[in-house]
Scaffold this active site. Sequence first.
Site, short mmCIF file in Angstrom:
data_model
loop_
_atom_site.label_atom_id
_atom_site.label_comp_id
_atom_site.label_asym_id
_atom_site.label_seq_id
_atom_site.Cartn_x
_atom_site.Cartn_y
_atom_site.Cartn_z
N GLU A 114 1.24 -1.14 0.27
CA GLU A 114 0.47 -0.10 -0.16
C GLU A 114 0.45 1.47 -0.25
O GLU A 114 1.65 1.49 0.38
CB GLU A 114 -1.21 0.34 1.10
CG GLU A 114 -1.67 -0.48 1.16
CD GLU A 114 -3.09 -1.23 2.84
OE1 GLU A 114 -2.26 -0.39 3.91
OE2 GLU A 114 -3.39 -1.80 3.09
N LYS A 116 2.84 4.79 1.37
CA LYS A 116 2.92 5.08 2.86
C LYS A 116 2.10 6.83 2.83
O LYS A 116 2.73 7.19 2.80
CB LYS A 116 3.84 4.96 3.21
CG LYS A 116 4.59 4.88 4.92
CD LYS A 116 5.71 5.13 5.40
CE LYS A 116 5.77 5.13 7.11
NZ LYS A 116 5.38 6.79 7.27
N ASP A 118 1.57 9.82 3.87
CA ASP A 118 1.71 11.34 4.71
C ASP A 118 0.90 12.01 5.57
O ASP A 118 0.79 12.79 4.98
CB ASP A 118 3.03 11.76 4.13
CG ASP A 118 4.09 12.00 4.98
OD1 ASP A 118 4.48 12.04 5.93
OD2 ASP A 118 5.26 12.73 4.65
N TYR A 228 -7.24 1.95 6.53
CA TYR A 228 -6.62 0.62 6.08
C TYR A 228 -6.28 -0.36 6.79
O TYR A 228 -5.99 -1.03 6.82
CB TYR A 228 -5.30 1.72 5.86
CG TYR A 228 -4.54 1.95 6.93
CD1 TYR A 228 -4.04 3.55 6.37
CD2 TYR A 228 -3.75 1.77 8.01
CE1 TYR A 228 -3.38 4.19 7.19
CE2 TYR A 228 -3.30 2.33 8.83
CZ TYR A 228 -2.53 3.59 8.44
OH TYR A 228 -2.23 4.70 9.17
N LYS A 316 10.26 3.38 2.82
CA LYS A 316 10.56 4.65 2.39
C LYS A 316 11.09 5.10 1.26
O LYS A 316 11.63 4.06 0.67
CB LYS A 316 10.89 5.01 3.25
CG LYS A 316 10.24 4.50 4.72
CD LYS A 316 9.93 5.19 5.95
CE LYS A 316 10.67 6.79 6.47
NZ LYS A 316 9.40 7.99 7.34
N CYS A 410 13.66 50.06 -2.67
CA CYS A 410 12.85 49.14 -3.83
C CYS A 410 14.49 48.66 -4.15
O CYS A 410 15.61 49.69 -4.68
CB CYS A 410 11.86 49.36 -5.00
SG CYS A 410 11.59 48.27 -5.71
N CYS A 413 13.71 50.13 -7.87
CA CYS A 413 13.30 51.77 -8.12
C CYS A 413 13.85 52.83 -7.31
O CYS A 413 13.80 53.65 -7.38
CB CYS A 413 12.13 51.62 -8.62
SG CYS A 413 10.94 51.93 -7.56
N CYS A 426 7.12 47.77 -2.82
CA CYS A 426 7.16 48.97 -3.37
C CYS A 426 6.10 49.20 -4.16
O CYS A 426 5.67 49.46 -4.81
CB CYS A 426 8.37 48.43 -4.25
SG CYS A 426 8.16 49.67 -5.89
N CYS A 432 7.49 51.56 -11.54
CA CYS A 432 9.34 50.56 -11.06
C CYS A 432 9.54 49.75 -12.39
O CYS A 432 8.63 48.96 -13.04
CB CYS A 432 8.22 49.74 -10.21
SG CYS A 432 9.81 48.50 -9.12
#
Length: 671
Positions: A114, A116, A118, A228, A316, A410, A413, A426, A432
């Site tokens: 199956e 695994k 997470d 499961y 794993k 910024c 600019c 900005c 800019c």
Amino acid sequence: MNRTQAEARIRELHGVIRHHDYLYYVKDRPEIQDAEYDRLFAELKQLEAQFPELVTPDSPTQRVGGVALDQFPKIEHAAPMLSLDSDQTEAALQRFDERVKKGLGTVDVRYVVEPKLDGASVELVYDNGVLVRASTRGDGTVGEGITENVRTIAAVPLRLREGRLKYPPLLALRGEVIMRIDAFEELNGRLLSAGKVPFANPRNAAAGSLRQLDPQITASRPLDVYVYDILAGEGAEASTQWQVLRALEEWGLRVNDLPRRVTSIPEILEYHQELELRRDDLEYEIDGIVVKLDDLAGRHVLGVTSHHPRWAFAFKFPPRKEITRVLKIVPSVGRTGVITPGALMRPVELGGVTVSRANLHNREEVARKDIREGDLVRVQRAGDVIPQVVERVVEAGRKRAKRFSMPERCPSCSSEVIERGPFTVCPNSYGCPAQLAGRLEHFASRDALDIDGLGEETAKLLVGEGLVHTLPDLFAIRPEDLMPLDGFAAKSAVSLVRAIDQASRVELHRFLFGLGIPEVGVTVARVLARHFRSLGALRKAAREELEAVDGVGPKMAQQIQQFFSDKRNLAILDRLVERVTLLEVTGDSGTGLADIKIVFTGGLESLSRREAKQLAESLGAKVTSSVSRETGYLVVGTDPGSKYDKAIELGVAVLNEQEFVRLMRDHGAEF
Ligand code: IVH
């Protein structure tokens, strides 16, 4: 309706709604339209409002009812929730297999493999078919009672199905609560823009959402579950894991569709490899496979250690977390003016991809994680999500650089920046260069004008060389303007100008998306184009008119209206429409693929799953994850999964990659 009649109808509605929930959430095969479902649900609610004494805890209306707690009650599990013996090496798998065979005294062994998952492990307890308790794993013996929170997960049945297969009067189950990757990204986006701390990965998001004292918060989090295992269930008629999974399905629980029965190590290796390859295409995160002895009687023979059962093994995948060093932290200005700190890192391989930069989001995130130049950090990649810096790795005795702080001006600019919540912005939207380059890149992007050869680098160059001051300037560029520039030759200059010219005939929705109006993504742009049909009509639309459009919320309406009332935007728009030809939106469906559901399985060769999805969606199709009677097409790539069998079973049209590409082209996609 009198009370007796109401009671009968309520009971009937419970059954019908539960059945449709089962078809939708467990079978992924709805049989009625959403509107019909909503009608049934509304009828139940109305009857319950009229006869409140008839409301029962297992009613489908009672998912989110619990009050906020001060703390979680402790709950002892029906049987210990053990952990798994795990390793990434083939040698360890071999050793596991040998131990099993020796313990059972036979070489004739069958396993169920199956994914695994997470997520966060939970116990679900059903008393006479009704969900009465749910708890976290805790220390394996005692967990925290999170019943009210688990009730809010739509995929968890509040009452089991009574079918051919009887369920035991007391049934304790084990499963994994997960958050799908797209839901996770969306949640993090929401948290970030509210100035809150995002989750590091979908597992933390699932676990964190389950451990909310207020069930209302859990209810707002898109959680899902896969069950499961039977922890306890006197009288359950199953003698193998495979039968357990089928029984769980029969009882209406959501069971993963990837498990397989195998009888040899090569088959296990093949499954492991197959899932590792598909890992990026799955909608949820997995970190390996679990190999379980199929025969339940054999499991008793092998027994358990204090930590894990001897009959199961987690094989794993190699981790996608690595440690590397931050070389520099660089702020960059996006098209909306938000200045984002990014970490430039020593390149490191994460699950097959070399990674050298990561987004640090905003000033508060950098401060919270206390990341500085030169630090060692743990980075990870989840799904095909952009890599993230998880945390700093402490190095004893190393002198660190000074704290990172966002620039006061910024970087593009030199305007003085402003702070907006956790973000640094900005304010010089129209002057800019970095913002302009970002807007230009967006305007030329695939879902907008789709100008071949105009990506990030070229956009920066055109702005930097003074060829583009505002978007309309793009259309005045001549090959001889480009030829002297770095990276251009006569041929490439001509082809870019030609590409710009070709892109100037553009459908309204692409043009709208390309403008980069805040909140207006691909889908909303389509909705707006379909509704208003012309730029003129949209420009004039009042706030209320915008809000009345399906799919446009108040915040969006406000942003759109604000965009079209800004004089500078209007001046640019006026010049733009002189340069482009907006193609008429004709007919309602436009492309003929509107709302057709498409599902993908297996890997594609000529384009990534993501590109295929975007392509289909750009033609109005809906890309969904599982095959049902409502699915229009299943697109099958290499190594198709079980979806293929299901499509055949249901008579859903199946396309191979070339046929899919043809379908897209036939409906006007150009690629
Ligand atoms: S079986 C006694 N099956 O992995 C055997 N566990 O690292 C119990 N997990 O705590 C576990 N997917 O939360 C099993 N298909 C799967 C699983 C799975 C994920 C989790 C589980 C466990 C952890 C161990």
